[in-house]
Design a protein around this motif. Structure first.
Motif, PDB file in Angstrom:
ATOM      1  N   UNK A   1       0.835  -1.202   0.000  1.00  0.00           N
ATOM      2  CA  UNK A   1       0.000   0.000   0.000  1.00  0.00           C
ATOM      3  C   UNK A   1       0.867   1.248   0.000  1.00  0.00           C
ATOM      4  N   UNK A   2       1.910   1.270   0.815  1.00  0.00           N
ATOM      5  CA  UNK A   2       2.804   2.438   0.838  1.00  0.00           C
ATOM      6  C   UNK A   2       3.506   2.623  -0.495  1.00  0.00           C
ATOM      7  N   UNK A   3       3.940   1.532  -1.103  1.00  0.00           N
ATOM      8  CA  UNK A   3       4.615   1.624  -2.405  1.00  0.00           C
ATOM      9  C   UNK A   3       3.653   2.120  -3.478  1.00  0.00           C
ATOM     10  N   UNK A   4       2.435   1.620  -3.473  1.00  0.00           N
ATOM     11  CA  UNK A   4       1.451   2.064  -4.457  1.00  0.00           C
ATOM     12  C   UNK A   4       1.076   3.520  -4.254  1.00  0.00           C
ATOM     13  N   UNK A   5       0.935   3.945  -3.005  1.00  0.00           N
ATOM     14  CA  UNK A   5       0.630   5.352  -2.742  1.00  0.00           C
ATOM     15  C   UNK A   5       1.750   6.255  -3.254  1.00  0.00           C
ATOM     16  N   UNK A   6       3.001   5.850  -3.054  1.00  0.00           N
ATOM     17  CA  UNK A   6       4.130   6.647  -3.541  1.00  0.00           C
ATOM     18  C   UNK A   6       4.103   6.721  -5.066  1.00  0.00           C
TER      19      UNK A   6
ATOM     20  N   UNK B   1       4.454   9.274 -10.291  1.00  0.00           N
ATOM     21  CA  UNK B   1       4.251   8.906 -11.692  1.00  0.00           C
ATOM     22  C   UNK B   1       2.772   8.760 -12.040  1.00  0.00           C
ATOM     23  N   UNK B   2       1.997   8.192 -11.145  1.00  0.00           N
ATOM     24  CA  UNK B   2       0.569   8.041 -11.398  1.00  0.00           C
ATOM     25  C   UNK B   2      -0.118   9.384 -11.577  1.00  0.00           C
ATOM     26  N   UNK B   3       0.239  10.353 -10.753  1.00  0.00           N
ATOM     27  CA  UNK B   3      -0.347  11.694 -10.869  1.00  0.00           C
ATOM     28  C   UNK B   3       0.016  12.321 -12.205  1.00  0.00           C
ATOM     29  N   UNK B   4       1.264  12.159 -12.616  1.00  0.00           N
ATOM     30  CA  UNK B   4       1.718  12.715 -13.892  1.00  0.00           C
ATOM     31  C   UNK B   4       0.946  12.094 -15.057  1.00  0.00           C
TER      32      UNK B   4
ATOM     33  N   UNK C   1      -3.196  12.809 -19.235  1.00  0.00           N
ATOM     34  CA  UNK C   1      -4.451  12.366 -19.835  1.00  0.00           C
ATOM     35  C   UNK C   1      -5.473  13.498 -19.819  1.00  0.00           C
ATOM     36  N   UNK C   2      -5.530  14.255 -18.728  1.00  0.00           N
ATOM     37  CA  UNK C   2      -6.456  15.378 -18.641  1.00  0.00           C
ATOM     38  C   UNK C   2      -6.077  16.461 -19.648  1.00  0.00           C
ATOM     39  N   UNK C   3      -4.780  16.725 -19.802  1.00  0.00           N
ATOM     40  CA  UNK C   3      -4.321  17.726 -20.766  1.00  0.00           C
ATOM     41  C   UNK C   3      -4.710  17.311 -22.185  1.00  0.00           C
ATOM     42  N   UNK C   4      -4.576  16.019 -22.496  1.00  0.00           N
ATOM     43  CA  UNK C   4      -4.978  15.540 -23.827  1.00  0.00           C
ATOM     44  C   UNK C   4      -6.473  15.720 -24.040  1.00  0.00           C
ATOM     45  N   UNK C   5      -7.264  15.430 -23.014  1.00  0.00           N
ATOM     46  CA  UNK C   5      -8.718  15.631 -23.118  1.00  0.00           C
ATOM     47  C   UNK C   5      -9.024  17.113 -23.330  1.00  0.00           C
ATOM     48  N   UNK C   6      -8.330  17.987 -22.610  1.00  0.00           N
ATOM     49  CA  UNK C   6      -8.542  19.427 -22.759  1.00  0.00           C
ATOM     50  C   UNK C   6      -8.256  19.871 -24.190  1.00  0.00           C
ATOM     51  N   UNK C   7      -7.150  19.403 -24.759  1.00  0.00           N
ATOM     52  CA  UNK C   7      -6.803  19.769 -26.135  1.00  0.00           C
ATOM     53  C   UNK C   7      -7.856  19.225 -27.096  1.00  0.00           C
TER      54      UNK C   7
END
Length: 86
Positions: A38-43, A48-51, A56-62
């Motif tokens: 769980x700690x490793x997945x949260x990190x 990287x997950x946030x990025x 993906x959101x930026x691509x949707x915006x474009x």
């Protein structure tokens, strides 16, 4: 502290060297393997997950027309630079 809602158990296969590291860390910290996972997945999700999600959101915006043309932005910046005091 309130109990967190947990998922159903999941099954995954890991390379043996990764599992060995997880087990070593769990033993050192006197925690379970699940705690380490769980700690490793949260990190991962926080970095990287946030990025990945932001891209993906930026691509949707474009795709939906909520973007700026790069050439137009560069022209605007070049024009602003010419009028600036040195």
């Amino acid at each position: 502290m309130p109990q967190r809602e947990l998922s159903d158990p999941i099954t995954m296969r890991l390379p043996l060297d990764v599992l060995a590291e997880v087990e070593e860390i769990a033993a050192i910290c006197e925690r379970s393997r699940s705690w380490v996972f769980v700690r490793a997945l949260k990190a991962y999700l926080a970095a990287e997950g946030r990025e990945i999600r932001e891209l993906a959101q930026a691509r949707r915006d474009v795709d939906e027309g909520r973007g700026e043309d790069l050439d137009a932005v560069i022209r605007e910046m070049e024009g602003a630079g010419k009028g600036a005091a040195a």
